[in-house]
Design an enzyme around this catalytic site. Structure first.
Site, short mmCIF file in Angstrom:
data_model
loop_
_atom_site.label_atom_id
_atom_site.label_comp_id
_atom_site.label_asym_id
_atom_site.label_seq_id
_atom_site.Cartn_x
_atom_site.Cartn_y
_atom_site.Cartn_z
CG HIS B 288 38.39 44.13 36.26
ND1 HIS B 288 38.66 45.22 36.96
CD2 HIS B 288 38.90 43.11 35.50
CE1 HIS B 288 40.33 44.80 36.40
NE2 HIS B 288 40.38 43.78 35.75
CG ASP B 352 40.04 42.79 32.07
OD1 ASP B 352 39.35 42.95 32.09
OD2 ASP B 352 40.57 43.77 32.42
CD GLU B 353 43.78 43.26 34.66
OE1 GLU B 353 45.73 43.39 34.75
OE2 GLU B 353 43.19 43.34 35.69
CB ILE B 354 39.45 35.35 34.89
CG1 ILE B 354 38.71 36.16 33.78
CG2 ILE B 354 38.88 34.59 35.39
CD1 ILE B 354 38.10 35.29 32.81
CD GLU B 403 43.97 39.91 29.87
OE1 GLU B 403 43.72 40.46 28.37
OE2 GLU B 403 43.82 40.27 30.58
#
Lengths: 596, 596
Positions: B288, B352-354, B403
């Site tokens: 992000h 998050d969301e790597i 995560e």
């Protein structure tokens, strides 16, 4: 040599923009270039009509509004630089000094307001627009003042703004440069594909002020919507002052402030008509009338009956005693009293969601039926003939909800307009009966869907017409789906609708805009873009962004459709590259699965 | 004799109202009567503390705000008469002349601001409130200024307004009468069930002004929320001015206006703290972060890689080069530079969301990994230790998305706070690892769900986390669901969240309020009402209406939950009487079926 991907995206953006521009609804015939054209600080709009012809004041006012908007919109182009990238080239760009409005023919010129309320079949909204790239005069031609208004609206959408910088030279006395980036522009004989392009607002479940309604009319006019379907009263409140029936609002409005006086109604009707919008007022009958019991208890069956679920579709229960001769007289008189002060040739009488149990349990209705020897359906037929007949006496055609055509045994005049709301699948049944239809299907056009259930005692339930009808969903609506070619002429157009159980002035704009502009394009532009392609959400997105940002500049609190990053970079937030099956599952959800 | 149904409904309404009042969140201990009590025109609020103790300015300001709100709220009771029915009895009602604020103990009194930013475990929000019915002084007692603020907030919610009429006698010089209708009131040792009660706002996808944020903080304070989780930057824009890193905002903000300067941040932090709210700022890393490439391209892997879907969960792609020693230094320096000017003991580092593919395809990252001999997960561990370690140096605990605890092999300090967002079902896995959790599950608390898909090219698709998370759905959230008793103490609280892909200042208030107040009550009040019943949506509805209408009076554009007709008549729009199976199908849909 292979181009880096950034360049490829930039090229594809240009190709899109050349077609698209900021026009909504997109004209049916459009040619646009890619040259810059400034608006001269001395720019003027001139109405060229023979001196013998009177200039309608509302046309002059419309011209004045356009001039003001050109100055005030101050909309930066939706590019990463917001127009800064145009600044250098703007120095040498030609300037437009004049827009000329011309009228075909030399008869008298009617006002916009009088053109806007003509019978739906006879409204002339056609116009042509030419904006040369070299700075020579732009022109709008039409054969009606209403057509000129539509042309002005298109013209307004061509212009962007970039703030001045000291290096701008001669324009530095202004705070910015107003310019178009797609000159030359030629729009030839643009006219709507469908005559009825509406928006419906319910002002009974929650109240909206005259100011809210006028702002809504302004936003409607931006996308050339031409019918404001005003569902003004319902079972929850009666905010309408009707001459001769003042007690209805006095006792039935939410408060003494929450009333549309006769002067308010006339103000709204005039404001709308001057902006090309006909006000189709609806007094829903015989259902959706519980609140009338506050002033006239003798005319309402099953008032506040409990549990409401057995007597009505929504609380509170209560319906006009349709079998009572006195109630029919009352209703005829009520409708006449308001209808006669409205200029529209349409008037809504409702007819949806009639609850039979309410009448079955109402002693007086049962007695009235026995006395007359009629069944409930026969009584409804009498009720309908009487009310519709009265409206006809004032030159008005009745507009009814689909149940009147499909679920009841009533005789409707051939020119009755039927609004299909339960499902788009019901349209074919209505046209097979020969009636003209307005598309208002809950499965595409209901703006209130997807906000959760509002009935109490129902934890965690979704709204009855879930899911949310996104702009994309609405945009894919096909006005002719399931209809034979012979029935196609019966489609008058359509409208999106806001039922206000969960809406109020606080969220009016965000719920409605820019979504309600979707049907404006469906029913103005028709199925094809000016380049011959079918309309599609991928092409439409950037133009709808543009309309939304222009609305915000004009004080309409329209919602963003994407992050600004995406709005400035058409195509870069598309799901392209994924097979459509994957796309349909929702990109992120899938990626999440794939990642694990 | 059988009572007519109207009377029965009226009685049941009274029973409800006696418990409920307009308090939100409802205090954990509450006794309320049903007597009227006017606010005297000479009413004053006095802070009674030993003269040796300094009076914190922000406490005096809070008192002043309460006084202003009592005058300005002008909220009519939510009854059909909007309080007109109280007018006659109000003439003889006693008047309250004074509210006294007292502090337990005689040590120095800290400011609200300093109490609000203490470690979450050590905040003292407890207060007691007594409002006698006879007009003798009301009192709030607490052992902290923060507790007094909470007491003032409860006190403010007791008061309604009815306009004056000529017959009101002595009060006629005022434009209306301010009064409570549930005196006497006794709230004993009210204190939150959970220390963390937050709201998260994303200001990167679309920008919100300082004014928007302050209005949001005001609304948060109305329901005693105490953490503003500020997801300030993301891949789409970098609106944050960070000392020493000015280029990030200069090149990464949407415009030069769309930047929170250091002064803005300090202003927001102070404004929040004075209202009992701690600002938990989050700089999401290493994912992000695409926008950082505009100023520091050397630190970003796969910037703008296409198709984005393969490199990120959202466009544009781009992540910090977590394996690069220079990038780790940069990140540490960046986080330190902003963290050290923030008073909170918490700081969000995201996680998050790597996207692994982004790093797999990034040459430099692959080289960095080879050089160090580490796997990607080992590099992430180093990155995390370094950034968290730097924050610890400034006295801050890291707050991460789930995560980091569940999906990666990183070593987190025991005091790391883990925010569960993907699903409420994931909480048990996090607490089993010994971490403290904040509930932020998308399946209950995501305010953006249900607004349609915003990714382009996906006609008619719903939002990824459909459906809309209604207030009722959120209200049924159980903080301890699936957790063993031994893990319960690890639950710090929770928050609702607004991701701003489809939000902007135009719809901020309607999307957030009053829904975000739901978690305020869940985590303040806990599972039971003061009468011992379990909290439930049926009881809560009328109080939430009250909060919403009070918000509107204070300029927060909160949405209506029902037609006003229903809001004024608790219980009368319930689906009661239908079996719950039927209710779950949606009343109207079913009635439609039954009718045919």
């Amino acid at each position: 040599m292979r181009l880096p991907f950034v360049t490829i995206i930039a090229l594809s953006f240009c190709a899109q923009a050349l077609l698209a521009s900021g026009l909504w609804p997109i004209p049916r015939n459009l040619e646009a270039g890619n040259q810059l054209l400034k608006l001269s600080p001395a720019f003027s709009i001139q109405l060229h009509i023979p001196s013998a012809i009177e200039q309608p004041q509302d046309l002059l006012d419309a011209i004045s509004r356009t001039r003001t908007r050109l100055q005030n919109d101050k909309l930066g182009r939706l590019t990463p630089g917001r127009g800064e990238e145009d600044r250098e080239a703007l120095v040498a760009a030609p300037s437009l000094l004049r827009l000329t409005l011309g009228i075909k023919g030399d008869g008298p010129l009617s006002s916009i307001a009088s053109e806007s309320v003509k019978d739906i079949a006879n409204r002339d909204e056609k116009y042509s627009l030419v904006v040369p790239a070299d700075g020579s005069s732009a022109t709008i031609t039409a054969s009606s003042s209403l057509g000129l208004l539509r042309g002005l609206t298109t013209f307004e959408q061509l212009w962007y703004w970039v703030p001045s910088s000291p290096s701008d030279g001669s324009d530095v006395e202004q705070d910015g440069i107003i310019y178009a980036h797609q000159a030359p522009v030629a729009v030839k004989d643009d006219a709507p594909a469908f005559p009825y392009r509406g928006f419906m607002l319910d002002t009974s479940r929650n109240f909206f002020s005259t100011k809210d309604i006028k702002r809504t009319l302004d936003a409607m006019s931006m996308s050339k919507l031409n019918v404001f379907h005003w569902h003004v009263v319902d079972s929850q409140s009666f905010p309408l002052e009707i001459p001769g029936f003042l007690e209805l609002a006095r006792k039935g409005a939410y408060s003494s402030q929450d009333i549309y006086t006769t002067a308010d109604v006339q103000d709204i009707v005039k404001y709308a008509a001057e902006r090309g919008i006909d006000v189709l007022m609806e007094i829903d009958t015989p259902g959706h009338t519980a609140i009338i019991a506050k002033a006239y208890p003798e005319h309402i069956a099953c008032p506040n009956a409990s549990p409401w679920n057995q007597y009505a579709h929504e609380p509170p229960a209560g319906q006009l005693r349709l079998a009572s001769p006195a109630t029919i007289d009352f209703t005829v008189s009520l409708l006449s009293s308001i209808a006669k002060i409205l200029p529209s040739t349409m008037f809504g009488t409702g007819g949806d969601e009639i609850n039979v149990n309410c009448y079955d349990k109402d002693e007086q209705t049962q007695e009235d039926l026995k006395k007359s020897g009629k069944t409930l359906e026969q009584a409804l037929d009498t009720f309908t003939r009487r009310t519709h007949g009265a409206l006809r006496g004032f030159g008005k055609k009745a507009v009814v909800w689909q149940e009147m055509a499909l679920d009841h045994q009533v005789t409707l005049a051939n020119d009755t307009i039927v609004t299909v709301w339960q499902s788009s699948a019901d349209t074919s049944s209505v046209v097979k009966k020969g009636f003209r239809v307005v598309h208002a299907p809950s499965n595409y056009f209901y703006l209130d869907c997807g906000g959760g259930e509002w009935i109490g005692n129902m934890a965690g339930t979704n709204s009855w017409c879930d899911p949310y009808k996104s702009w994309q969903k609405a945009y894919t609506f096909d006005p002719f789906a399931g209809l034979s070619a012979s029935h196609a002429p019966l489609v008058l157009g359509g409208q999106q609708l806001l039922w206000a159980e969960q809406a109020s002035p606080e969220n009016l704009d965000p719920i409605v805009w820019p979504r309600a502009a979707v049907s404006a394009e469906i029913f103005w532009t028709g199925p094809r873009l000016p380049n011959g392609d079918f309309r599609n959400v991928n092409e439409a997105l950037s133009r709808l962004h543009d309309l939304r940002f222009r609305m915000v500049q004009r004080g309409v609190r329209a919602i963003p459709l994407q992050p600004l990053w995406c709005a400035l970079r058409p195509g870069q937030c598309d799901s392209g590259g994924l097979p459509s099956m994957i796309a349909n599952l929702g990109v992120r959800r899938l990626l999440k699965r794939v990642r694990k």
